[in-house]
Scaffold this motif. Structure first.
Motif, PDB file in Angstrom:
ATOM      1  N   ILE A  46     -11.472 -43.244   0.697  1.00 28.36           N
ATOM      2  CA  ILE A  46     -10.589 -42.143   0.328  1.00 28.36           C
ATOM      3  C   ILE A  46     -10.757 -40.997   1.322  1.00 28.36           C
ATOM      4  CG2 ILE A  46     -10.046 -40.449  -1.475  1.00 28.36           C
ATOM      5  CD1 ILE A  46     -10.845 -42.510  -3.530  1.00 28.36           C
TER       6      ILE A  46
ATOM      7  N   TYR B 106      -3.159 -41.081   2.212  1.00 24.10           N
ATOM      8  CA  TYR B 106      -2.734 -41.871   1.055  1.00 24.10           C
ATOM      9  C   TYR B 106      -3.889 -42.368   0.176  1.00 24.10           C
ATOM     10  CZ  TYR B 106      -3.815 -45.788   4.181  1.00 24.10           C
ATOM     11  OH  TYR B 106      -4.439 -46.650   5.034  1.00 24.10           O
TER      12      TYR B 106
ATOM     13  N   LYS C 152      -5.819 -40.903  -1.903  1.00 26.94           N
ATOM     14  CA  LYS C 152      -5.762 -40.390  -3.285  1.00 26.94           C
ATOM     15  C   LYS C 152      -4.627 -41.043  -4.060  1.00 26.94           C
ATOM     16  CE  LYS C 152      -8.732 -36.842  -3.953  1.00 26.94           C
ATOM     17  NZ  LYS C 152      -8.840 -35.974  -2.757  1.00 26.94           N
ATOM     18  N   ILE C 153      -3.504 -41.271  -3.355  1.00 25.55           N
ATOM     19  CA  ILE C 153      -2.350 -41.872  -4.028  1.00 25.55           C
ATOM     20  C   ILE C 153      -2.713 -43.268  -4.517  1.00 25.55           C
ATOM     21  CG2 ILE C 153       0.052 -42.590  -3.749  1.00 25.55           C
ATOM     22  CD1 ILE C 153       0.282 -40.467  -1.564  1.00 25.55           C
TER      23      ILE C 153
ATOM     24  N   ASP D 115      -5.547 -44.254  -5.282  1.00 28.58           N
ATOM     25  CA  ASP D 115      -6.452 -44.134  -6.417  1.00 28.58           C
ATOM     26  C   ASP D 115      -5.676 -43.923  -7.710  1.00 28.58           C
ATOM     27  OD1 ASP D 115      -8.846 -44.195  -7.627  1.00 28.58           O
ATOM     28  OD2 ASP D 115      -9.404 -42.130  -7.155  1.00 28.58           O
ATOM     29  N   SER D 116      -4.640 -43.068  -7.613  1.00 28.37           N
ATOM     30  CA  SER D 116      -3.878 -42.813  -8.835  1.00 28.37           C
ATOM     31  C   SER D 116      -3.105 -44.051  -9.272  1.00 28.37           C
ATOM     32  CB  SER D 116      -2.934 -41.626  -8.628  1.00 28.37           C
ATOM     33  OG  SER D 116      -2.004 -41.967  -7.633  1.00 28.37           O
ATOM     34  N   LEU D 117      -2.887 -44.982  -8.333  1.00 29.71           N
ATOM     35  CA  LEU D 117      -2.241 -46.240  -8.712  1.00 29.71           C
ATOM     36  C   LEU D 117      -3.276 -47.280  -9.145  1.00 29.71           C
ATOM     37  CD1 LEU D 117       0.382 -46.538  -5.841  1.00 29.71           C
ATOM     38  CD2 LEU D 117       0.760 -45.846  -8.206  1.00 29.71           C
ATOM     39  N   GLN D 118      -4.501 -46.861  -9.264  1.00 30.65           N
ATOM     40  CA  GLN D 118      -5.607 -47.727  -9.699  1.00 30.65           C
ATOM     41  C   GLN D 118      -5.833 -48.898  -8.750  1.00 30.65           C
ATOM     42  OE1 GLN D 118      -3.975 -48.296 -13.744  1.00 30.65           O
ATOM     43  NE2 GLN D 118      -5.931 -47.505 -14.436  1.00 30.65           N
TER      44      GLN D 118
ATOM     45  N   TYR E  44      -8.029 -49.112  -6.565  1.00 32.37           N
ATOM     46  CA  TYR E  44      -9.446 -49.381  -6.318  1.00 32.37           C
ATOM     47  C   TYR E  44     -10.119 -49.991  -7.538  1.00 32.37           C
ATOM     48  CZ  TYR E  44      -8.336 -46.090  -2.614  1.00 32.37           C
ATOM     49  OH  TYR E  44      -7.730 -45.453  -1.566  1.00 32.37           O
TER      50      TYR E  44
ATOM     51  N   SER F 296      -7.227 -52.290 -14.062  1.00 33.04           N
ATOM     52  CA  SER F 296      -6.119 -51.342 -14.080  1.00 33.04           C
ATOM     53  C   SER F 296      -5.164 -51.630 -15.225  1.00 33.04           C
ATOM     54  CB  SER F 296      -5.348 -51.420 -12.769  1.00 33.04           C
ATOM     55  OG  SER F 296      -4.679 -52.660 -12.698  1.00 33.04           O
TER      56      SER F 296
END
Ligand code: HEM
Lengths: 616, 380
Positions: free
Chosen positions: A91, A97, A99-100, A102-105, A107, A112
């Motif tokens: 990250i 990108y 963080k993006i 991450d927000s989409l799970q 990782y 998820s």
């Protein structure tokens, strides 16, 4: 799926499920579509519609493919459960990108929301499939074979036999003979004398196929549940053991501990395991892989509980030790240089092995020594341990071999407040030098510290000294308790067994009908049908023909005309005698082409079209 | 642990090179067979077309002659070709194909009945001899024998099973692919796949020797387990079977396109495809092989999980290699489902089989080399 669940609907036509693929199913779908368009459907109707959709074969296929696609990102991006620090680094490295994602799970793909949604839907669909199927199959297994189709000649396998009048086998006996033969062959048979002149029988076998399929799919649910149970009640942890160390299975014994959701510390059985000796063997034979490890062996002493007798065991890679409901795995190893640090007052402030963390080739490892007990000022050391030290002309040191040929400890030293008293947890493998003052370092006047075993270095400014006393080895062990493991294995094995049965048992139906020709001969016709894939149906037809012919002492050879295309051509009326003479057959079928009447098609339909000889 | 024998290792490499050379000649022979047989078949077709009469006669004669005049899909009798075209049309139309599914005499009677057809619908051997094909098979057998010697000497040289790194996966995998092909040849006439299989094997051997060459050596401790023997051998075997079905599915797509073109009265631009059985027969056989391979892959997955449990203490951890093994398994499960789903048989199922195989290749090459994971000890 519903196309399989409701065989009764499909087999209503004479051709059976195979013959009328378009029929009811299509209507069903159409009906469902029409339903969907109706606003007056109501909530119940909507739910029912959604359920039908969800449990359809098409949806199952779609969800399966979706699952395959959804699993892929987990191999493209670093995953938190496997390696949280790599994710953090990733990250950081991709500020645009990272963080993006991450927000989409991305990782945590496998936990998820979207991945879970797919497999949960899939398994709901699966349950929705399996339950009605199981019920339908249970009924099918208890019911009689389906009624005899009017036109057996439409079936994918079809043939006729003629028993001469002299043989003295009337139609009713012939059907009983056939029934006996088929029963012996494992078929469930029902004889139907209902329309007197033309007795028939229906026979079916291979119910195990569907059972296998159901077992397979149900076992998949079993595997999933077992995995879930493991996640709920299991635990795992890690511990580093230097030679001589003992691990006791209590929460404080672990370096790192990951409890399952429902873990209770009372689950831990207080067994102990002591590392007596660790031995690593390296390849000294092959040129290409010289120095590659070829064997790791740890000798350990275990005790089931504090009072139990000690037991010697060997722990190896691929060969875990099981103890107190857990398994202990050898997952890592390295060197632990033994050092003695004296403080400015001359007292021993620290003595013992320091675990060196692997960094590169040939056990090139990093070393961090924190000495909070040193007085008046705390001391810290950071540097490297090399089992076989080499220095390039540029002054870069590296390790030339994994064995302890020329061990060397090279360190920088610091003094000041280590920050350990503040209570904030610290990584033992990292030294935060922000608040420390350097004492030794390559770029300092005093230079760095380089130690060989047995040597001592006196720190500048009377801060104390450090001695390198020797080297021990350490191992890293993983300790796992997974209560779902055994049942997962059992279900997996069941699944495979079900799969094999489902793919290799064939569900077949056979019908036989007999009748008496005007001239006294007994006419026999039979047809075979399979459900799903069955490339051996033709072979089965030949076998059954052979059995029947043998029972009545007939010539088993199949007249060419019989392997006819069972399309319309097969219904050409012709005298049954044509079977003995193909030339005759062509003449007959040509001449009588217009005389066919549906009701008479049984005996007469036995002749195939002459062209179909080619099929042989 | 057995000592390493470098001399054996060198013999092994020599055998591998010799095998690759022999395969190359076999490849040429297979290609020659394709060209020659397709020419022979074309002559037969043209004769059949001529026999069907002038276009006028054909028109009055109805569908049978009509199909004959178009130079039918195969060199079967005129009537056979017409029937076949019908079947193809029905098959392509979708669900109707289901009715043909049981590979009984009905569907077995495809185009393979006429003179000159080399691989009939059930892919049994026909009576007439194809000399180039025989030469090609003989050479392949010879190549396989040398190849076997190469694999064996490698095993002796390293003192263990010969599948511990990429070089060995490739050389042994290539051998298994040839062996499986030859074994299937005993029962079925799949010689039309010869160019493909032998070509792929040559690529594998060359890649092994050029890109992945590794001298004989011991295994790292993580690989020292009887599970290596079980898990990897089944994986290699299944992959070899998937290779066959991949080739058949690819041919199926081409053949189905060709059949459609022909049925619509188009021109036959892919003459060599005459040698290849109908799309439906290809689909049926590749389904059967895929079913076996899927069971094999299920075992691969399971044994892999059991091994992972032994070695790392967890049977599943979504390591990259595990992810891709899972993806492959799900894709082929999808394939099996597709074959039982209306509207998904035929071409779509073939695509799934192809995608599944591409995943197998990806798993073997890219994942082994470029993805870091617990499995990253492929000897690179
Ligand atoms: C967890 C996901 C699933 C997997 C991995 C899976 C896998 C498979 C496999 C490998 C087969 C072929 C072997 C056999 O015939 O037993 C199969 C067949 C079948 N599956 Fe599934 N399946 C799954 C979910 C479902 C669902 C949700 C349904 C229902 C909608 C379903 C319905 C069927 C049916 C009807 C067959 C029989 C096909 C035939 O007769 O050829 N499956 N499945």
């Amino acid at each position: 799926m519903s196309e399989r669940v409701k065989p009764t609907k499909k087999s209503s036509g004479a051709g059976g499920p195979q013959g009328t693929p378009e029929g009811p199913r299509q209507d069903h779908v159409k009906a469902a579509k029409a339903d969907a368009a109706l606003p007056a459907l109501g909530i119940l109707g909507m739910l029912r519609w959604a359920w039908t959709q969800l449990t359809s074969m098409r949806t199952a296929l779609f969800l399966l493919l979706l699952l395959a696609v959804a699993a892929v990102p987990g191999s493209l991006f670093p995953q938190r459960p496997a390696n949280p620090s790599v994710v953090t680094q990733y990250i950081k490295d991709h500020p645009d990108y990272g963080k993006i994602l991450d927000s989409l799970q991305l990782y945590d793909v496998y936990s998820s929301a979207w991945f879970s949604a797919i497999y949960i839907l899939l398994f709901i669909s699966l349950i929705g499939c399996v339950v009605p199927r199981a019920i339908a199959h249970y009924r099918a297994m208890r019911s009689q074979p389906p009624r005899t189709p009017k036109r057996l000649s439409r079936l994918p396998e079809y043939g006729t036999l003629v028993v001469p009048a002299e043989a003295g086998v009337p139609a009713s006996d012939a059907i009983e003979d056939a029934a006996a033969l088929l029963k012996k062959r494992g078929y469930r048979v029902e004889v139907r004398h209902d329309d007197g002149a033309r007795p028939s029988l229906g026979a079916e076998r291979g119910f195990l196929k569907e059972v296998g399929n159901l077992v397979f799919h149900t076992s998949l649910i079993g595997v999933l549940v077992s995995v879930a149970v493991g996640g709920l009640f299991g635990y795992s942890g890690q511990r580093i053991l230097v030679e001589g160390d003992t691990f006791v299975n209590t929460l404080v014994g672990y370096d790192q501990f990951t409890p399952g959701t429902n873990f209770q510390s009372s689950q831990l059985q207080p067994y102990s395991i002591q590392l007596d000796k660790f031995q690593a063997t390296f390849d000294r034979e092959s040129k290409g892989k010289f120095g590659q490890p070829i064997d790791f062996t740890a000798d350990v002493t275990t005790k089931e509980n504090p009072g139990a007798p000690a037991k010697k065991e060997v722990l190896k890679v691929n060969d875990p030790v099981t103890l107190g409901g857990t398994s202990i795995y050898l997952t890592g190893n390295g060197y632990a240089p033994v050092v003695t640090v004296r403080d400015g007052k001359g007292n021993i402030a620290m003595q013992g092995p320091v675990v060196a963390k692997l960094q590169g080739e040939n056990y090139y490892s990093s070393v961090v020594i924190k000495v909070p007990d040193a007085k008046p000022e705390q001391l810290g050391f950071a540097g490297f341990f090399l089992p076989t030290a080499f220095v390039t002309d540029k002054g870069i040191s590296f390790s030339g071999d994994p064995d302890l040929i020329n061990p060397q400890l090279s360190l920088n030293s610091y003094y000041g407040d280590l920050g350990l008293d503040k209570g904030a947890p610290q990584n033992v493998f990292e030294l935060d030098v922000k608040d420390l003052k350097p004492l030794n370092g390559r770029d300092l006047a005093a230079g760095g510290i380089t130690l060989a075993p047995g040597s001592t270095y006196t720190l500048p400014d009377g801060k104390g000294s450090i001695s390198f006393d020797g080297v021990k080895k350490y191992i890293g062990v993983d300790i796992h308790h997974n209560p779902g493991q055994l049942s997962a294995l059992i279900f997996a094995l069941l699944a495979v067994a079900g799969l094999v049965v489902s793919l290799y048992v064939n569900r077949r139906r056979v019908w036989v009908r007999t009748g008496t020709h005007e001239d006294g001969r007994t006419m026999v016709e039979y047809g075979l049908l399979t459900r799903g894939e069955d490339h051996r149906l033709a072979g089965e037809a030949v076998a059954i023909r052979g059995l029947l012919a043998g029972a009545w002492g007939l010539d088993t050879q199949i007249p060419p005309s019989e392997r006819a295309d069972n399309g319309p051509a097969g219904t050409d009326p012709a005298d049954a005698s044509v079977h003995t003479d193909p030339v005759d057959a062509s003449a007959a079928s040509g001449a009588d082409a217009s005389a066919a009447t549906p009701s008479e098609d049984f005996i007469q339909s036995t002749a195939g079209s002459p062209e179909s000889k080619k099929d042989q | 642990m057995f000592p390493i024998n470098e001399t054996m290792g060198q013999y092994s490499e020599l055998f591998m090179l010799l095998a690759a050379g022999t395969y190359t000649v076999a490849f040429i022979a297979f290609a020659w067979d394709l060209a020659k047989s397709s020419k022979a078949l074309r002559t037969v077709d043209l004769k059949a077309a001529a026999a069907a009469g002038t276009p006028d006669a054909a028109a009055s004669d109805g569908a049978a002659a009509d199909a004959g005049a178009k130079v039918p899909v195969a060199a079967g009798s005129v009537r056979g070709a017409a029937a076949d075209a019908d079947r193809v049309a029905g098959h392509l139309a979708g669900p109707a194909g289901r009715a043909e599914r049981p590979s009984s005499s009905v569907s077995a009677g495809g185009p393979g009945s006429g003179a000159g057809q080399t691989a009939n619908a059930s892919m049994e051997y026909a009576a007439e001899r194809r000399v180039p094909a025989r030469v090609a098979v003989a050479l392949t057998v010879l190549g396989a024998a040398i190849h076997a010697a190469g694999v064996l000497t490698r095993a002796v040289g390293a003192g263990r099973v010969p599948w511990g790194n990429m070089y060995e996966f490739l050389t042994t995998g290539a051998f298994v692919a040839v062996a499986v092909f030859l074994v299937v040849l005993i029962r079925r006439d799949l010689r039309f796949l010869g160019t493909f299989v032998v070509g792929l094997v040559i690529i594998m051997l060359v890649a092994a020797s050029v890109a992945y060459w590794t001298p004989v050596g011991h295994l790292v401790p993580a690989l020292q387990s009887y599970w290596l023997v079980i898990h990897v051998s089944i994986a290699v075997l299944s992959s070899a079977l998937f290779t066959l079905t991949f080739a058949m599915s690819a041919l199926q797509l081409v053949q189905s396109h060709r059949q459609k073109t022909l049925a619509a009265g188009g021109e036959d631009k892919l003459g060599f495809m005459r040698l290849v059985p109908s799309a439906l027969s290809l689909e049926n056989l590749s389904y059967r092989i895929n079913a076996i391979a899927f069971i094999g892959w299920t075992f691969t997955l399971m044994f892999g999980a059991i091994w992972a449990e032994k070695a790392w203490g967890r049977f599943w951890g979504w390591d990259t290699k595990e992810v891709w093994t899972f993806v492959i398994w799900v894709v082929y499960a999808g394939y099996l489902h597709a074959r039982a789903t209306r509207g998904w048989t035929g071409t779509r199922a073939a695509w799934l089989s192809i995608v599944g195989y591409l995943c197998v290749v990806f798993n073997f090459t890219i994942v082994n080399q470029f993805f870091n994971g617990l499995h990253s000890y492929s000897g690179l």
